[in-house]
Design an enzyme around this catalytic site. Structure first.
Site, PDB file in Angstrom:
ATOM      1  N   GLY C  55       0.836  -1.189   0.000  1.00  0.00           N
ATOM      2  CA  GLY C  55       0.000   0.000   0.000  1.00  0.00           C
ATOM      3  C   GLY C  55       0.874   1.242   0.000  1.00  0.00           C
ATOM      4  CB  SER C  56       0.580   4.566  -1.531  1.00  0.00           C
ATOM      5  OG  SER C  56       0.997   4.070  -2.782  1.00  0.00           O
ATOM      6  N   GLY C  57       1.616   5.334   1.180  1.00  0.00           N
ATOM      7  CA  GLY C  57       1.538   6.001   2.471  1.00  0.00           C
ATOM      8  C   GLY C  57       2.750   5.741   3.340  1.00  0.00           C
ATOM      9  CG  HIS C  58       3.942   2.373   4.072  1.00  0.00           C
ATOM     10  ND1 HIS C  58       3.360   2.620   5.290  1.00  0.00           N
ATOM     11  CD2 HIS C  58       3.198   1.405   3.481  1.00  0.00           C
ATOM     12  CE1 HIS C  58       2.306   1.818   5.443  1.00  0.00           C
ATOM     13  NE2 HIS C  58       2.189   1.081   4.345  1.00  0.00           N
ATOM     14  CE  LYS C 106       5.348  -2.956   3.937  1.00  0.00           C
ATOM     15  NZ  LYS C 106       5.339  -3.044   2.458  1.00  0.00           N
ATOM     16  CG  ASP C 111       1.026  -6.043   1.189  1.00  0.00           C
ATOM     17  OD1 ASP C 111       0.504  -5.466   0.223  1.00  0.00           O
ATOM     18  OD2 ASP C 111       1.499  -5.426   2.158  1.00  0.00           O
ATOM     19  CG  HIS C 220      -1.013  -0.481   7.364  1.00  0.00           C
ATOM     20  ND1 HIS C 220      -0.288  -1.610   7.628  1.00  0.00           N
ATOM     21  CD2 HIS C 220      -0.663  -0.086   6.115  1.00  0.00           C
ATOM     22  CE1 HIS C 220       0.463  -1.903   6.575  1.00  0.00           C
ATOM     23  NE2 HIS C 220       0.261  -1.003   5.653  1.00  0.00           N
TER      24      HIS C 220
END
Ligand SMILES: Nc1ncnc2c1ncn2[C@@H]1O[C@H](COP(=O)(O)OP(=O)(O)O)[C@@H](O)[C@H]1O
Ligand SMILES: Nc1ncnc2c1ncn2[C@@H]1O[C@H](COP(=O)(O)OP(=O)(O)O)[C@@H](O)[C@H]1O
Ligand SMILES: [Mg+2]
Ligand SMILES: [Mg+2]
Ligand SMILES: [Mg+2]
Ligand SMILES: [Mg+2]
Lengths: 331, 196, 331, 196
Positions: C55-58, C106, C111, C220
C-alpha cells in the site's frame, strides 16, 4: 507539546551526540562545541573549506550536508537561535587547510553578526575567510521588513553548488564570485499548515485554524504575507509559482532547478503530489526543470508545510555542480 | 573617570544582579515583539561574565574587558550576544591607548552600530547607547535620562532585529535590548556613585 | 484533515506522477500502472530482479529504494491497500532479465495474497520467481493475532542487503537463502504519538490524548500493545530495547545494525535525541552498533512516532551489503 | 445446473446491483473491525466485471469466468480482490472439464481456502462459502440458509484478515466479506429462479 525528548534545555547537545553516534564515518563533533566537521578530514585537503550553520531545528540542515563534495563543517546553535562566534570560529579553524574558508550565512541579524565576529576572530589567526548571506525567501519582499529577505531552503542548493566547486578546486575568490552569481537567481516561497513548537517555549509559534494556511511563513514561524483557507495543491502551486515567476521572470529558453522542501511534518506523499502540480504548471509554460529534488531538507521542527525553491541555471556549470557526486547523510 | 579592572568588576557584578532580578521581565518584553529569550540570554551571559572575572582574576583593564567580551560573545548567542560582546571588545581595544571611560564607551557605541547596522530610531539598544553615552561624557547622566531613553523606544517602529518582522505592530512595546542596556548604565551610575 | 492534495481518490496516481517527474533519471513509471522501475535498466542486466511494494503512504518506501544496488521495481498500491496482482506482475516482468525475480513482501494478508497471485501469473510466463515475507515487528508476538507478525521498517534493511547481493551477482536461490537467513535476526518495535489519516477516510486511524503514546502501533494504525503517558526519550528507548533484547538476546560479542525510523511527522531533531539514548543504552551493554541510520524510511503518512529496528549481523557479509554502494532517491 | 456464459452474465449483473445498493453498508461493516473499504472495493470491482462482460462479450464460459476473475483481481485490491478473484479463476480452470455449477463452486471454495489459509470459524467469507456450497450442491440452498451462515460470523473471533488484529474485540460484528459473499449466493439463487 508532545515530543520525543528528555530535558528541553538539552535538546541540541543530545541531538548532536545522537547524530555523531549514528554517523561516525561522516561526522566528528568538535570538542566542547555543538559543531561538527567531516570525519574524513583528508577529503578537505588543499580545498576551500565551507562552513554553514545557524539555529537548530532545521534538520537535516545543516549537519546533514557535511561531507565529501559539500560542507566541511556545520555549527548547530540553540533551537532557532544563532550559534555563538566561538563555536563558528572552531568550525572555521577545523575547516581550513590553507586555502581559506567560505561561510554560508542565512540572512538573520543574529546569524549575520555571529558569523561576522567569528570571521574577525579567524582572520586574526591569518585564516582567509569570506562569505555569502543567503536571502532567497521572496515572501517578505513587499513588506515593512528592513532586515531584508530571509534565508531559507535555497541555502541547501547554495551548499551543493559551492561544495562541488570547492571539491573541484575552486579558490576562495572563485567560490565567492560563484556564490554572488548564484544568489540573485535563487528564490524560495513557503506555505505552512501548522507551526513549530520550540522545546523550551512549549507552545506553537503561531496558531492556524483547522482549515487555514499561511503563505510566506519563515522557517522560525516568522509571519507570512497572507492567511487563507486551505487550498487544493494545484492552487497552492499556482499561487507560489506565480510569485516566483514575478521574481525570476520564467523563460522557456532558460534552464531551471527545483527544490520541493517539506517543513518537517508534511509526509512525502503530499510533497510528491505538490511536485506533480509544480511540474504540470511549469509544463504549461514549456518549462521542464533539468534538476529536481523533493524531501525534507530545511525543516522547521514539526511545522507542516512545503517550500518551493526555483533556481535559474544561468550558467551551465551550476547544473554540473548540482549533479556532482557527493557523500553526505542527507543530500 | 578612568576605568580600572576593579571598577569594571564592581560594574559587572552590579549589572549581573540587575539582570538576574529582571530576567523574567526582560523575556516577557521580548515575547510580543521577539522570541521571548532576551532575559534568559542576558542572564546566562552575565553569569558567565561574573564567574570569569571572579575565577580568572584579570590583572589589567584590557584583559578584564576582553574577558567580559568573550564571555558575552560565547554565552549569549542570538543578536544580543554579538552586540554586547562587540561593545566590550571595542572597549578592550580602545583600552590599549586610554582608560578614560567616556572614550571607551564611545568606541563601544560605534562598535554596536557597525556590528548591527542600526541607527538612532530603529527601536534597538542603540536608542539607549547613543543617547546615554554623550550625556555620560558630559558628566550629566542621571537615572531619569536613562529611563527616558529607554521609554522612548516604546513608540518606535522596529527597523532592525526580530521585532522588525512585525513592522507597525511593534509600536507600543519597549525594546528589550534597550531595557537591558538601561540596566547597564544604571549599574554604571551606581558604581561611579560608590567611588565618589 | 489538513493535507496538501487535490482529490483524495487520486492521491496515489498524482503522487507517482510527481515522483517520476521529479526523478526521471531514477524512475520510470510502467504504462497503465502505479508501479515504477529503474530508469537505468542496463544496471539490472543479468542480475536477479528485486520487486517490493505494498500500500502507499509509507514513502519513501518503496519507490525511493528503487535504483542501482537496491530494488529493481516497486509497486504502489492505494493508500494502506495492497496493490493488485496485475500491477505486481508488470513490475515482475519489467524486472526480469533472465535471472529471475525475487519478491519482498510484508506480512499482511492482502499483500501476501496479491504478490502470490502475481507470482503465479509470472510463472506462467516462465519467469522464475521466489519471495520472502518480512515479519520483523515484534509488537504483536504475545497477542491474539494469528496473521503472524507484521512487516515494518526492517523491510528496508532487507531491501538493502538483498539489493547488494543481487548487484554482486547472487543467483535467485542464493538471494532466497540469504533472505531466509537474515529474517530471524531482524526485529523492529514502534511507538506512536499520533495516528495517520488516510485521505479517503478523512479522520485519524485512532485518537491519542495530548499526553498519550501507544507502544507497538503498526504502520497502518493497527493497535499496539500498550497505551501510556508520554515518556522521556530515555524511557521509550529502555522499553523498546528491552523488548528487542528479549527477541534477539543481545550479546556484546556480536555485531548489530540499527535503523531509527521516523513515522512521518516526527522531526529529525527528536529522532537524533532518540538515537543518542539508543546508543547510550546499548553502550551500557558494551554494544556499539557497526551500522546505523536515522531518518524517515518506512513512514505511515503523517503519523508521529519512531520505530527502532535492530539487525543482528550474524554474517560478516551482511555489513558489507549494508555499506555497499547504492544509487537511489532515499537510501 | 450447468453454468453458461449467459447465466454467468445474469448472475454477475445481479450481484453487481446488490453490491452497488449495499456499498455504504458493506464499508460501514468494515469500519469497526477493518479499514472501512470493503463496499468501495467490491463496488469498484463488480463495476469492472459487468463492464468487461458487456464490452468484451466472451464467447464461452471459460473465457467469461476468466474475465470475471481478472476484473476482480485487477480492480478490487486488498484481501477481497485475490480471494474473489481466485474463486472465479478456479472456476474458470475447472470449466475446462465441466460446466456443472456445483463442481465449479467446490473448486472455488478450495481456491479461497488455499489462497487465504482461512478455515471454517475464522470469521471470514469462508464461513459463508463452506456452508453454502454443499447446500447448493444438494439442491437445498435457500435465502434463509445464506442469511444464517452470514449471521453466524457475528459471534466469532477473527483469526484471519485485518479483523484478527482486534482479537476478542472483533466479536459482535458481522464479517463484511461474509456479507458480500451472501449477496453473491442470493444473486445466484435469483438467477437460478429466473431460469426455472
Ligand atoms: N541590528 C541590531 N542592532 C542593534 N540592536 C539590535 C539589533 N538586532 C537586535 N538588537 C537588539 O537585540 C535585542 C534582542 O536580543 P535577544 O532577544 O537576546 O536576541 P534575538 O533577537 O536573537 O533573540 C533587541 O531588543 C534589540 O535591542
Ligand atoms: N485470509 C483470508 N481468508 C479468507 N477471507 C479473508 C481473509 N482475509 C480477509 N478475508 C475477507 O476479506 C474481507 C475484507 O475485505 P476488504 O475489506 O476488501 O480487504 P482489506 O481487509 O484488505 O481492506 C474480510 O471481511 C474477510 O471476509
Ligand atoms: Mg533568540
Ligand atoms: Mg530574543
Ligand atoms: Mg483495505
Ligand atoms: Mg477492508
Amino acid at each position: 507539546m508532545k515530543k520525543i525528548m528528555n530535558d528541553p534545555s538539552n535538546v541540541v547537545s543530545e541531538m548532536v551526540a545522537g547524530l555523531v553516534s549514528a554517523y561516525p564515518t561522516y561526522l566528528t563533533q568538535l570538542p566542547e562545541t555543538t559543531a561538527v566537521v567531516r570525519a574524513d578530514r583528508a577529503s578537505m585537503q588543499g580545498k576551500v573549506g565551507l562552513v554553514s550553520g545557524g539555529g537548530s531545528g532545521h534538520e537535516p540542515a545543516h549537519a546533514g550536508f557535511v561531507g565529501d563534495g559539500m560542507l566541511s563543517a556545520a555549527v548547530c546553535g540553540q533551537v532557532f537561535t544563532s550559534p555563538t562566534p566561538d563555536q563558528i570560529y572552531e568550525a572555521i579553524k577545523a575547516s581550513d587547510t590553507g586555502a581559506g574558508v567560505f561561510l554560508i550565512i542565512k540572512n538573520y541579524s543574529g546569524d549575520v553578526m555571529n558569523f561576522e565576529m567569528a570571521k574577525d576572530m579567524a582572520e586574526l589567526d591569518d585564516i582567509k575567510v569570506s562569505s555569502i548571506v543567503v536571502d532567497d525567501d521572496i515572501a517578505v519582499e513587499n513588506s515593512l521588513y528592513t532586515q531584508g529577505k530571509r534565508g531559507v531552503a535555497g541555502t541547501v542548493l547554495m551548499h551543493k553548488i559551492l561544495g562541488a566547486a570547492a571539491d573541484q578546486g575552486a579558490n576562495l575568490a572563485e567560490i565567492e564570485a560563484l556564490a554572488k552569481e548564484v544568489m540573485p537567481h535563487l528564490k524560495t516561497l513557503g506555505v505552512a499548515l501548522s507551526a513549530a513548537t520550540v522545546p523550551e517555549v512549549g507552545k506553537p509559534g503561531f496558531e492556524l485554524a483547522d482549515d487555514e494556511i499561511e503563505y510566506g511563513v519563515g522557517i522560525h514561524s516568522e509571519p507570512g504575507y497572507r492567511r487563507e483557507k486551505l487550498q487544493p495543491s494545484k492552487e497552492l502551486v499556482a499561487e507560489m509559482l506565480t510569485k516566483l515567476d514575478e521574481a525570476l521572470q520564467f523563460d522557456a529558453t532558460k534552464k531551471y532547478a527545483v527544490l520541493i522542501n517539506g517543513m518537517g511534518a508534511t509526509p512525502l506523499m503530499e510533497q510528491y503530489i505538490f511536485s506533480n502540480d509544480v511540474f504540470n504548471w511549469l509544463k504549461a509554460k514549456d518549462i521542464t526543470p533539468v534538476f529536481s529534488k523533493v524531501g525534507n531538507y530545511m525543516t522547521s521542527l514539526e511545522m507542516a508545510g512545503i517550500s518551493l525553491t526555483v533556481l535559474e541555471l544561468a550558467d551551465e556549470k551550476w547544473l554540473e555542480y548540482l549533479n556532482y557526486q557527493v557523500d553526505t547523510i542527507a543530500w | 573617570m578612568e576605568l580600572t579592572v576593579e571598577t569594571l568588576t564592581t560594574w559587572m557584578n552590579d549589572f549581573e544582579a540587575k539582570i538576574a532580578a529582571k530576567k523574567a521581565y526582560l523575556s516577557d518584553l521580548d515575547t510580543p515583539i521577539g522570541d521571548g529569550d532576551h532575559g534568559n540570554n542576558m542572564a546566562r551571559g552575565m553569569r558567565a561574565v561574573t564567574e570569569a572575572l571572579a575565577t580568572k582574576n584579570p590583572a589589567d583593564l584590557t584583559t578584564g574587558l576582553k574577558l567580559v567580551a568573550m564571555s558575552l560573545i560565547s554565552k549569549v548567542g542570538g543578536a544580543a550576544g554579538p552586540l554586547y560582546g562587540t561593545a566590550f571588545l571595542e572597549m578592550a581595544k580602545k583600552s590599549n591607548t586610554t582608560a578614560e571611560l567616556s572614550e571607551l564607551l564611545e568606541a563601544a557605541v560605534l562598535g554596536i552600530k557597525q556590528r548591527g547596522g542600526a541607527e538612532l530610531g530603529d527601536k534597538t539598544m542603540v536608542d539607549v547607547w547613543e543617547v546615554v553615552v554623550p550625556e555620560h561624557a558630559a558628566g550629566q547622566l542621571t537615572s531619569e535620562k536613562i529611563a527616558q531613553a529607554v521609554e522612548a523606544t516604546k513608540e518606535l517602529v522596529a527597523k532592525r532585529g526580530r521585532a522588525s518582522y512585525l513592522g507597525e505592530r511593534s509600536v507600543g512595546h519597549l525594546d528589550p535590548g534597550a531595557v537591558s542596556s538601561g540596566y547597564l548604565f544604571e549599574a554604571l551610575l551606581e558604581t561611579e556613585g560608590e567611588l565618589k
